[in-house]
Motif scaffolding. Sequence first.
Motif, PDB file in Angstrom:
ATOM      1  N   GLU A  10      47.314  60.741  32.003  1.00 26.12           N
ATOM      2  CA  GLU A  10      45.996  60.540  32.629  1.00 26.12           C
ATOM      3  C   GLU A  10      44.883  60.641  31.594  1.00 26.12           C
ATOM      4  N   LYS A  11      44.985  61.627  30.708  1.00 28.15           N
ATOM      5  CA  LYS A  11      43.966  61.800  29.665  1.00 28.15           C
ATOM      6  C   LYS A  11      43.937  60.584  28.746  1.00 28.15           C
ATOM      7  N   HIS A  12      45.112  60.112  28.354  1.00 28.17           N
ATOM      8  CA  HIS A  12      45.202  58.939  27.475  1.00 28.17           C
ATOM      9  C   HIS A  12      44.639  57.709  28.181  1.00 28.17           C
ATOM     10  N   THR A  13      44.943  57.567  29.477  1.00 31.36           N
ATOM     11  CA  THR A  13      44.445  56.425  30.249  1.00 31.36           C
ATOM     12  C   THR A  13      42.925  56.457  30.344  1.00 31.36           C
ATOM     13  N   LYS A  14      42.354  57.628  30.588  1.00 32.04           N
ATOM     14  CA  LYS A  14      40.894  57.743  30.686  1.00 32.04           C
ATOM     15  C   LYS A  14      40.215  57.419  29.354  1.00 32.04           C
ATOM     16  N   GLN A  15      40.811  57.896  28.256  1.00 28.99           N
ATOM     17  CA  GLN A  15      40.248  57.598  26.931  1.00 28.99           C
ATOM     18  C   GLN A  15      40.306  56.094  26.649  1.00 28.99           C
ATOM     19  N   LEU A  16      41.431  55.497  27.006  1.00 27.20           N
ATOM     20  CA  LEU A  16      41.591  54.058  26.800  1.00 27.20           C
ATOM     21  C   LEU A  16      40.581  53.277  27.627  1.00 27.20           C
ATOM     22  N   LYS A  17      40.383  53.703  28.865  1.00 25.85           N
ATOM     23  CA  LYS A  17      39.434  53.016  29.750  1.00 25.85           C
ATOM     24  C   LYS A  17      38.007  53.137  29.220  1.00 25.85           C
ATOM     25  N   ARG A  18      37.663  54.296  28.681  1.00 22.21           N
ATOM     26  CA  ARG A  18      36.322  54.467  28.098  1.00 22.21           C
ATOM     27  C   ARG A  18      36.118  53.545  26.903  1.00 22.21           C
ATOM     28  N   ARG A  19      37.169  53.394  26.075  1.00 21.17           N
ATOM     29  CA  ARG A  19      37.061  52.516  24.895  1.00 21.17           C
ATOM     30  C   ARG A  19      36.950  51.049  25.291  1.00 21.17           C
ATOM     31  N   MET A  20      37.510  50.702  26.443  1.00 19.91           N
ATOM     32  CA  MET A  20      37.504  49.302  26.883  1.00 19.91           C
ATOM     33  C   MET A  20      36.317  48.968  27.777  1.00 19.91           C
ATOM     34  N   GLU A  21      35.392  49.859  27.943  1.00 18.01           N
ATOM     35  CA  GLU A  21      34.293  49.668  28.894  1.00 18.01           C
ATOM     36  C   GLU A  21      33.509  48.381  28.655  1.00 18.01           C
ATOM     37  N   CYS A  22      33.165  48.096  27.395  1.00 16.91           N
ATOM     38  CA  CYS A  22      32.371  46.894  27.130  1.00 16.91           C
ATOM     39  C   CYS A  22      33.219  45.624  27.113  1.00 16.91           C
ATOM     40  N   TRP A  23      34.531  45.771  27.181  1.00 17.53           N
ATOM     41  CA  TRP A  23      35.439  44.628  27.169  1.00 17.53           C
ATOM     42  C   TRP A  23      35.990  44.328  28.559  1.00 17.53           C
ATOM     43  N   ARG A  24      35.599  45.049  29.570  1.00 16.08           N
ATOM     44  CA  ARG A  24      36.266  44.969  30.876  1.00 16.08           C
ATOM     45  C   ARG A  24      36.208  43.589  31.508  1.00 16.08           C
ATOM     46  N   GLU A  25      35.153  42.855  31.313  1.00 15.43           N
ATOM     47  CA  GLU A  25      35.068  41.510  31.900  1.00 15.43           C
ATOM     48  C   GLU A  25      35.967  40.509  31.170  1.00 15.43           C
ATOM     49  N   ILE A  26      36.315  40.810  29.940  1.00 14.45           N
ATOM     50  CA  ILE A  26      37.191  39.940  29.159  1.00 14.45           C
ATOM     51  C   ILE A  26      38.652  40.311  29.398  1.00 14.45           C
ATOM     52  N   ILE A  27      38.911  41.595  29.601  1.00 12.40           N
ATOM     53  CA  ILE A  27      40.287  42.085  29.750  1.00 12.40           C
ATOM     54  C   ILE A  27      40.955  41.534  30.995  1.00 12.40           C
ATOM     55  N   LEU A  28      40.233  41.438  32.093  1.00 15.67           N
ATOM     56  CA  LEU A  28      40.846  40.967  33.345  1.00 15.67           C
ATOM     57  C   LEU A  28      41.386  39.540  33.234  1.00 15.67           C
ATOM     58  N   PRO A  29      40.615  38.573  32.736  1.00 20.73           N
ATOM     59  CA  PRO A  29      41.193  37.236  32.583  1.00 20.73           C
ATOM     60  C   PRO A  29      42.325  37.175  31.547  1.00 20.73           C
ATOM     61  N   LEU A  30      42.193  37.941  30.457  1.00 16.34           N
ATOM     62  CA  LEU A  30      43.268  37.970  29.459  1.00 16.34           C
ATOM     63  C   LEU A  30      44.555  38.522  30.052  1.00 16.34           C
ATOM     64  N   ASN A  31      44.433  39.566  30.857  1.00 18.11           N
ATOM     65  CA  ASN A  31      45.610  40.125  31.513  1.00 18.11           C
ATOM     66  C   ASN A  31      46.232  39.108  32.466  1.00 18.11           C
ATOM     67  N   SER A  32      45.393  38.389  33.182  1.00 15.51           N
ATOM     68  CA  SER A  32      45.881  37.356  34.094  1.00 15.51           C
ATOM     69  C   SER A  32      46.672  36.287  33.338  1.00 15.51           C
ATOM     70  N   ILE A  33      46.186  35.914  32.174  1.00 15.19           N
ATOM     71  CA  ILE A  33      46.876  34.903  31.369  1.00 15.19           C
ATOM     72  C   ILE A  33      48.190  35.457  30.820  1.00 15.19           C
ATOM     73  N   LEU A  34      48.168  36.694  30.297  1.00 15.34           N
ATOM     74  CA  LEU A  34      49.378  37.274  29.719  1.00 15.34           C
ATOM     75  C   LEU A  34      50.471  37.521  30.757  1.00 15.34           C
TER      76      LEU A  34
END
Length: 194
Positions: A10-34
């Motif tokens: 959970e701690k690792h997931t929260k840290q990862l989510k904080r680091r990805m905050e400014c990328w969140r709109e890009i991550i969703l379509p990339l995940n959909s493609i992958l």
Amino acid sequence: MPETVSNGKEKHTKQLKRRMECWREIILPLNSILLWERSWHLGLILGVTTSIFMLIWFLEPALLTMISICLLILALVDYLVPILSSAFISTNSWTGQKEKKLDDICQNLSVTILQLQNVWGKILQARNNRPNLYYGSITLCLLLLAWIGNTINNLLLIYMAVNAILLTPGLRHKGRVQKAIKFLCNYMTHRKQS
């Protein structure tokens, strides 16, 4: 012990989510493609990687030039994506459903990272506990890789490795890996019985 492991995840997931905050709109379509959520995503992945590697093959840049261009592109993407996403995407478009999807992505990515760290820890543990087996295995694997690298074109090897890495999430998501393993096991057991 299991609570500590889940707290660590959970701690690792929260840290990862904080680091990805400014990328969140890009991550969703990339995940959909992958994950090949649409039938044409597989073709898109293979088409983009093939185009890039064909360009590299055609231009034949020097290794230092290729590394510098790749790092330059990564630096520009890292700098421009947060700026452009905040300028063009409104904060009101982020919904609870997108947030849940981002949580799932961060959890899956966190589990994968922790599994890789666990494998690395086991390799280091084997080096300390069984050095003869460790060094023998490493020597054998590196000699095999050196022979493969000498036999097959390096650009082709990198192309196959990049495609394998990019296609793995979709193969796992669609269950194709499990089907292939089941097929091979069934084939081998039926062949032995014959």
